[in-house]
Design an enzyme around this catalytic site. Structure first.
Site, PDB file in Angstrom:
ATOM      1  N   ASP A   1      -8.461  -5.884  -6.013  1.00  0.00           N
ATOM      2  CA  ASP A   1      -8.168  -4.652  -5.380  1.00  0.00           C
ATOM      3  C   ASP A   1      -8.259  -3.382  -6.074  1.00  0.00           C
ATOM      4  O   ASP A   1      -7.537  -3.051  -7.204  1.00  0.00           O
ATOM      5  CB  ASP A   1      -6.599  -4.817  -5.020  1.00  0.00           C
ATOM      6  CG  ASP A   1      -6.132  -3.699  -4.097  1.00  0.00           C
ATOM      7  OD1 ASP A   1      -7.171  -2.777  -3.763  1.00  0.00           O
ATOM      8  OD2 ASP A   1      -4.930  -3.320  -3.925  1.00  0.00           O
TER       9      ASP A   1
ATOM     10  N   SER B   1       0.891  -1.218   0.014  1.00  0.00           N
ATOM     11  CA  SER B   1       0.025   0.104  -0.044  1.00  0.00           C
ATOM     12  C   SER B   1       0.820   1.232   0.073  1.00  0.00           C
ATOM     13  O   SER B   1       1.569   1.089  -0.715  1.00  0.00           O
ATOM     14  CB  SER B   1      -0.750  -0.088   1.289  1.00  0.00           C
ATOM     15  OG  SER B   1      -2.182   0.086   1.094  1.00  0.00           O
TER      16      SER B   1
ATOM     17  N   HIS C   1      -5.985  -6.511  -1.948  1.00  0.00           N
ATOM     18  CA  HIS C   1      -5.100  -5.613  -1.464  1.00  0.00           C
ATOM     19  C   HIS C   1      -3.764  -6.508  -0.795  1.00  0.00           C
ATOM     20  O   HIS C   1      -4.102  -7.151   0.190  1.00  0.00           O
ATOM     21  CB  HIS C   1      -5.666  -4.695  -0.600  1.00  0.00           C
ATOM     22  CG  HIS C   1      -4.654  -3.415  -0.494  1.00  0.00           C
ATOM     23  ND1 HIS C   1      -4.401  -2.840  -1.628  1.00  0.00           N
ATOM     24  CD2 HIS C   1      -4.588  -2.682   0.598  1.00  0.00           C
ATOM     25  CE1 HIS C   1      -3.765  -1.521  -1.167  1.00  0.00           C
ATOM     26  NE2 HIS C   1      -3.982  -1.483   0.114  1.00  0.00           N
TER      27      HIS C   1
END
Ligand code: NAG
Ligand code: NAG
Ligand code: NAG
Ligand code: NAG
Ligand code: NAG
Ligand code: NAG
Ligand code: NAG
Length: 501
Positions: free
Chosen positions: A439, A188, A464
């Site tokens: 994602d 991320s 994710h």
């Protein structure tokens, strides 16, 4: 380490958007600054791992406040937290794997990056997890860190990267490990940092694994609607009915709210603990559930911010599709959202207007208002109400909240992003960008190989940074293969490194 400790972390974005007030005046439902953060707020049972159970030791490093100036206060020191596990590290020339911490307590990310623990024995690696400044315990001004722009001004990604560089150098020195190859890992925002770290500090890290890192979610590099289009596609992939029910529910919600005693009625439908003050809190609640569930649409049960079954989007749609004809749409979306908020089944009522921040994420609002300006809108094909993006509103809202003016083009100026294939092909190397197409952040990720050593590993069913989760016996084949590829590539980098020595 129990698998419940190895959940994946999520990229908490707070889209730097309009203030709720401005939006209501325009009556355009858009994803609000706090919307996604509210998944923390709404989550009935935050799952913050207790640090003593992590298989690491805790350390602190006296870090320099400002790496980039020599003004009088620049050399003030603060205590930066980092975690170590040296169990698998036989000699000081063996590899060092560093997790570049993101926007929260470092324990949170450590407990959700079981992958590094899984592969450490294979690589004989030292594991290091460094906390990002202004999060967790690494507060340069203690409890006053967030009080003004004078202090918050030191919260930037460039300072954070420099922190990692200084800390890694010092650690290698102290361990007499100057010859050890360093690979950085991140997911991320942490994945963005890992990739950028490799580009900015190639003399410190010889490779980076950036999982679900949306480094192209800036300026006009990807279409602004791509994130919410991707969320919508996930639901459409399950069933057209599911997508349509959600898409139509927003209007129904507003219509009910506009009737006499509408809020009272909604309080009942949505099992609110207290009478609702505003319909927007319900809307944000639903919005959050659908967006986050798309992000964490993992193939096995997970417990990141909420405990969820395997393939939770499928579960939500099964519920929506299972209602008899004629059922009120709000009952359907409530039942679907309950998968996210009440999968455990032990929630008595929902608290729509409460607030808490169990993971110490309060710095992201500042980051979203300074560097991390990610324009997003909702196209009329998405399952969310159409909405436009207006930078002027972002600017006004940021000025109102922090007295700061965003620099929407700084990220692409500092790190690049436009025509990334051409640029990185010519000078970058040793980066893996891994993404799962379920994602929504993958739309802002690097999805194509750039060069023989800047490699995109894309899985159709991945969510994710699912690759960073601890391996389980139920993992599907595509996930096992994705991790094997990552290991193979990192092994090549390291073999080459030792050969070159
Ligand atoms: C390092 O991690 C391994 C695997 O989780 C664990 O068995 C070991 O006890 C840890 N070492 C330390 C010093 O915590
Ligand atoms: C430097 O730090 C001192 C004491 O913390 C503070 O009073 C002063 O305002 C700071 N100066 C600047 C320029 O930030
Ligand atoms: C900072 O705040 C925390 C939580 O409110 C409190 O426990 C702690 O004592 C405070 N620290 C200082 C130095 O004031
Ligand atoms: C390395 O050792 C020095 C001197 O003891 C210490 O100040 C520093 O914090 C250590 N570095 C790290 C990364 O712990
Ligand atoms: C949570 O789930 C349980 C079990 O399905 C149910 O009895 C309860 O009413 C739910 N809570 C809310 C607030 O909907
Ligand atoms: C949706 O957008 C398309 C083009 O972007 C436009 O042609 C169409 O009229 C829009 N539909 C509605 C219902 O606004
Ligand atoms: C969303 O942003 C794109 C630019 O990426 C723009 O073309 C489109 O018109 C915008 N849609 C809405 C609904 O504002």
């Amino acid at each position: 380490m129990s698998s419940s400790l190895h959940q994946l972390f999520i990229f908490i974005i707070i889209i730097s958007f309009t203030t709720t007030t401005i939006t209501r005046v325009n009556s355009i439902p858009v994803p609000f600054p706090e919307t996604l953060k509210q998944s923390l707020i709404h989550n009935p049972k935050p799952t913050k791992p207790s640090s003593p159970s992590l298989p690491v030791t805790t350390h602190y490093f006296p870090q320099i406040l400002d790496h980039f100036t020599f003004t009088p206060n620049s050399s003030k020191l603060f205590s930066q937290k980092y975690l170590l596990n040296s169990t698998f590290w036989p000699s000081s020339s063996s590899p060092i794997f560093v997790y570049t911490g993101n926007e929260g307590d470092i324990e949170w990310f450590t407990s959700n990056t079981g992958f590094m623990f899984d592969i450490a024995p294979t690589f004989n690696a030292l594991l290091v997890f460094i906390e990002h400044r202004f999060y967790g315990e690494s507060l340069p001004f203690g409890n006053d860190s967030y009080t003004s722009t004078d202090t918050l001004g030191y919260l930037t990604s460039t300072q954070a990267l420099a922190d990692y560089a200084a800390l890694i150098k010092s650690l290698k020195h102290n361990l007499s490990a100057q010859a050890a190859p360093v690979v950085v890992f991140g997911g991320s925002y942490g994945g963005m940092l890992a990739a950028w770290f490799r580009l900015k500090y190639p003399h410190i890290a010889m490779g980076a694994l950036a999982s679900s890192a949306p480094i192209l979610q800036f300026d006009k590099i990807v279409p602004w609607s791509s994130f919410y289009d991707a969320v919508s596609q996930d639901y459409k992939d399950e069933s057209m009915n599911c997508f349509e029910v959600i898409k139509e529910s927003w209007d129904v919600l507003m219509q009910v709210a506009a009737t006499k005693n509408g809020l009272l009625q909604l309080s009942k439908t949505f099992k609110s603990c207290k009478k609702l003050q505003s319909v927007y809190s319900v809307r944000d609640w639903l919005w959050t559930a659908f967006v986050y569930t798309a992000m964490v649409d993992y193939p096995t049960p997970a417990n990141f911010m909420a405990s969820l079954p395997a393939y939770p989007v499928k579960q939500m749609c099964r519920i929506i599709d299972g209602f008899p004809k004629g059922t009120n749409k709000l009952d359907k979306v409530f039942a679907a959202a309950s998968v996210y908020y009440n999968y455990s089944g032990d929630v008595k009522c929902f608290d729509f207007e409460g607030s808490s921040d169990p993971h110490g994420l309060n710095g992201w609002g500042w980051q979203a208002c300074t560097e991390m300006v990610m324009p997003m809108n909702c196209s009329n094909e998405s399952m969310f109400p159409p909405s436009s993006y207006d930078y002027k509103q972002t600017e006004a809202s940021c000025y109102f909240k922090y007295g700061v003016q965003p620099r929407p083009h700084w990220i692409t100026t500092e790190y690049g992003g436009n025509r990334i294939e051409k640029v990185l092909k010519r000078f970058g190397s040793n980066i893996i960008f891994s993404n799962g197409l379920r994602d929504p952040w993958s739309r802002g990720g690097v999805l194509k190989n750039i060069s023989p050593s800047i490699i995109a590993l894309v899985t159709e069913k991945g969510a994710h940074h699912v690759d960073f989760r601890t391996a389980t016996k139920d993992d599907p084949k595509w996930l096992i293969e994705q991790r094997e590829n990552e290991i193979k590539i990192i092994k090549q980098w390291i073999d080459q490194y030792y050969k070159d020595l």
